[in-house]
Design a protein around this motif. Structure first.
Motif, PDB file in Angstrom:
ATOM      1  N   THR A 293      31.364 -52.107  14.471  1.00 46.87           N
ATOM      2  CA  THR A 293      29.957 -51.949  14.847  1.00 46.87           C
ATOM      3  C   THR A 293      29.062 -52.100  13.619  1.00 46.87           C
ATOM      4  O   THR A 293      27.997 -52.696  13.681  1.00 46.87           O
ATOM      5  N   ILE A 294      29.538 -51.577  12.478  1.00 45.17           N
ATOM      6  CA  ILE A 294      28.766 -51.726  11.232  1.00 45.17           C
ATOM      7  C   ILE A 294      28.844 -53.176  10.742  1.00 45.17           C
ATOM      8  O   ILE A 294      28.083 -53.596   9.891  1.00 45.17           O
ATOM      9  N   GLY A 295      29.809 -53.945  11.286  1.00 43.25           N
ATOM     10  CA  GLY A 295      29.934 -55.341  10.885  1.00 43.25           C
ATOM     11  C   GLY A 295      31.118 -55.624   9.975  1.00 43.25           C
ATOM     12  O   GLY A 295      31.298 -56.743   9.501  1.00 43.25           O
ATOM     13  N   MET A 296      31.968 -54.612   9.720  1.00 46.75           N
ATOM     14  CA  MET A 296      33.112 -54.778   8.812  1.00 46.75           C
ATOM     15  C   MET A 296      34.402 -55.041   9.582  1.00 46.75           C
ATOM     16  O   MET A 296      34.571 -54.514  10.672  1.00 46.75           O
ATOM     17  N   GLU A 297      35.313 -55.801   9.001  1.00 49.93           N
ATOM     18  CA  GLU A 297      36.618 -56.031   9.637  1.00 49.93           C
ATOM     19  C   GLU A 297      37.618 -55.018   9.067  1.00 49.93           C
ATOM     20  O   GLU A 297      37.996 -55.095   7.897  1.00 49.93           O
ATOM     21  N   PRO A 298      38.068 -54.060   9.880  1.00 45.47           N
ATOM     22  CA  PRO A 298      38.883 -52.948   9.367  1.00 45.47           C
ATOM     23  C   PRO A 298      40.220 -53.368   8.767  1.00 45.47           C
ATOM     24  O   PRO A 298      40.786 -52.651   7.949  1.00 45.47           O
ATOM     25  N   ALA A 299      40.733 -54.562   9.132  1.00 50.74           N
ATOM     26  CA  ALA A 299      42.039 -54.992   8.622  1.00 50.74           C
ATOM     27  C   ALA A 299      42.053 -55.064   7.088  1.00 50.74           C
ATOM     28  O   ALA A 299      43.103 -54.959   6.462  1.00 50.74           O
ATOM     29  N   HIS A 300      40.884 -55.240   6.460  1.00 49.03           N
ATOM     30  CA  HIS A 300      40.835 -55.408   5.000  1.00 49.03           C
ATOM     31  C   HIS A 300      40.829 -54.088   4.236  1.00 49.03           C
ATOM     32  O   HIS A 300      40.896 -54.073   3.014  1.00 49.03           O
ATOM     33  N   PHE A 301      40.668 -52.957   4.955  1.00 44.05           N
ATOM     34  CA  PHE A 301      40.485 -51.691   4.236  1.00 44.05           C
ATOM     35  C   PHE A 301      41.575 -50.691   4.601  1.00 44.05           C
ATOM     36  O   PHE A 301      42.066 -50.691   5.720  1.00 44.05           O
ATOM     37  N   GLU A 302      41.910 -49.849   3.623  1.00 38.62           N
ATOM     38  CA  GLU A 302      42.860 -48.789   3.967  1.00 38.62           C
ATOM     39  C   GLU A 302      42.097 -47.595   4.549  1.00 38.62           C
ATOM     40  O   GLU A 302      40.871 -47.537   4.497  1.00 38.62           O
ATOM     41  N   ARG A 303      42.872 -46.651   5.087  1.00 35.27           N
ATOM     42  CA  ARG A 303      42.295 -45.538   5.847  1.00 35.27           C
ATOM     43  C   ARG A 303      41.191 -44.798   5.075  1.00 35.27           C
ATOM     44  O   ARG A 303      40.139 -44.489   5.614  1.00 35.27           O
ATOM     45  N   ARG A 304      41.436 -44.543   3.788  1.00 32.64           N
ATOM     46  CA  ARG A 304      40.458 -43.756   3.015  1.00 32.64           C
ATOM     47  C   ARG A 304      39.108 -44.466   2.930  1.00 32.64           C
ATOM     48  O   ARG A 304      38.050 -43.854   3.093  1.00 32.64           O
TER      49      ARG A 304
END
Length: 450
Positions: A191-202
């Motif tokens: 929703t913010i526009g970021m692709e979560p696959a690129h980031f770790e949980r933290r």
């Protein structure tokens, strides 16, 4: 369609939109994001590339023919006089004028403060009277013979809200129950526009902490980090209820103007964010002292009165040196202006310090091409959740030790409550999930403390 996209589109039908299309059109059109997403949700909610292309053409045409730019206000008024009728996209706000004993609508970009509006719209859309909404409006031109007092030839025939005019929290909570925690966090990031696959949980959680000021009342947040990490994006584009200030401000503007008896920004907005805190160097000392009292209790005194506000305060600034150098040679609040930095009591009122150096700089490949919520829907959900109190949720499983003083406990409680509102709005949370949020909240407060 990938599994999460399909799920989001079926559970929240009509409330999600493809974020890559938003970026495509946004580059060429300077309109608020929620106006764009409304149109894209209407014409491009499909997977068929041909239909999407056709939909994008419709969206661009609608914007070019119906969206009024403020400098074209007079031309549009004259066009309406010639044609007799016209449809436009604008922000409409209604006020009741007791002298005329009637409601007048004001169209911001159309540039007219006295437009006739039928009274049933105020009952249908109560937000018209509270700050106004963006809408698709059918106007007609008809000279007004009978009206005594103020005359106006403009009449509103119909209003189709582009922002949500009503919101159902129960439906939102029920929708949340259909997703796993990981899926929900990914959906919020998209929703913010970021692709979560690129980031770790933290890092994902740190992105969400930025939104705490939108869902928790009187929350004080600081983020200092390198340039270009999208610190102020959430306050500029995500919610119509927040305001982003650049540069110094006055007590009258921020709190209360005694001369005009008008409430300042903290009474009008859900969150007030200061971008580029280093520029606040020239801000009067009085603003910082009043802000200090406000950050503690949500109240402030002006003239003879003691007043209160619900707005959260967020401060964003850029660090000019790597964090290792900052820690070795000074401390983490170094980029703050002297007027704030020297006031230890003010810094102690901050509930969370986001380590901006852990969030990567925005690159094109980080942006998502998947479905996320229409930003206006999420903004409404967060605004509705502000009214609910989740601060007791920690007591289900944990107790605080003696090392935390009263301010620390308050800060940690508020941070955890906000994170629960974002990630577990339905209230179902296990002990391990709560521990994860609690550790993050303690760490954010500890950075202020030390």
């Amino acid at each position: 369609m990938p599994e999460l996209d399909r799920k989001a589109a079926s559970v929240f039908a009509g409330k999600v939109v493809r974020k890559d299309l938003v970026r495509k059109v946004k580059v060429g059109a300077n309109v608020p994001v929620f106006v764009l997403e409304y149109l894209l949700g209407k014409y491009c909610a499909t997977d068929d590339p041909v239909a999407i292309d056709a939909g994008l053409k419709v969206v661009n045409n609608t914007l070019s023919s119906n969206f009024v730019r403020p400098d074209e206000a007079n031309k549009t008024q004259s066009l309406l006089k010639d044609k007799g009728k016209h449809t436009l996209i604008d922000k409409v706000q209604v006020r009741y004028v007791s002298d005329d004993d009637k409601y007048w609508a004001e169209l911001k970009n159309f540039g007219h403060k006295h437009v006739h509006i039928p009274e049933h719209f105020m009952r249908d859309y109560d937000r018209l009277l509270m700050g106004g909404i963006w809408a698709q409006i059918d106007l007609r031109h008809q000279f007004d013979e009978e009206q005594k007092g103020k005359r106006s030839p403009f009449w509103i025939d119909s209003i189709k809200p582009i922002q949500l005019a009503t919101f159902d929290l129960e439906e939102y909570r029920a929708g949340r129950s259909e997703f796993t925690t990981d899926e929900w966090i990914d959906l919020l990031l998209r929703t913010i526009g970021m692709e979560p696959a690129h980031f770790e949980r933290r890092v994902k959680l740190l992105f969400l902490v930025r939104l705490l000021a939108l869902c928790e009342q009187n929350y004080n947040l600081v983020e200092l980090g390198p340039r270009g990490t999208g610190k102020s994006y959430g306050y500029q584009e995500l919610s119509p209820y927040t305001i982003l200030l650049t540069g110094p401000t006055t007590v009258a503007n921020l709190f209360y103007n005694i001369a005009s008896n008008k409430m300042g920004l903290v009474g009008l907005w859900d969150a007030v964010a200061f971008d580029e805190v280093a520029d606040l160097q020239k801000m009067p000392k009085e603003v910082v002292t009043t802000l200090k009292t406000y950050c503690e209790s949500g109240t402030f005194a002006r003239g003879k009165d003691s007043l209160s506000g619900m707005a959260s305060i967020a401060l964003f600034g850029n660090t000019n040196q790597p964090v290792e150098v900052m820690v070795r040679s000074s401390h983490l609040f170094m980029p703050m202006p002297d007027v704030i930095r020297e006031d230890m009591a003010f810094l102690d009122r901050i509930h969370f310090y986001i380590p901006g150096w852990e969030i990567p700089k925005m690159r094109v490949e980080f942006f998502t091409d998947h479905y996320g919520f229409v930003v206006d829907y999420l903004a409404e959900a967060l605004r509705e959740l502000r009214k609910h109190n989740f601060t007791e949720i920690i007591d289900r499983h944990f107790a605080f030790g003696s090392h935390l003083n009263a301010r620390d406990v308050k800060a940690v409680r508020k941070s955890v409550a906000g994170l629960v509102k974002l990630i577990y709005p339905h209230g179902e949370i296990t002990k391990d999930e709560l521990r994860e949020l609690l550790e993050l909240a303690l760490e954010g407060r500890r950075r202020v403390k030390e």
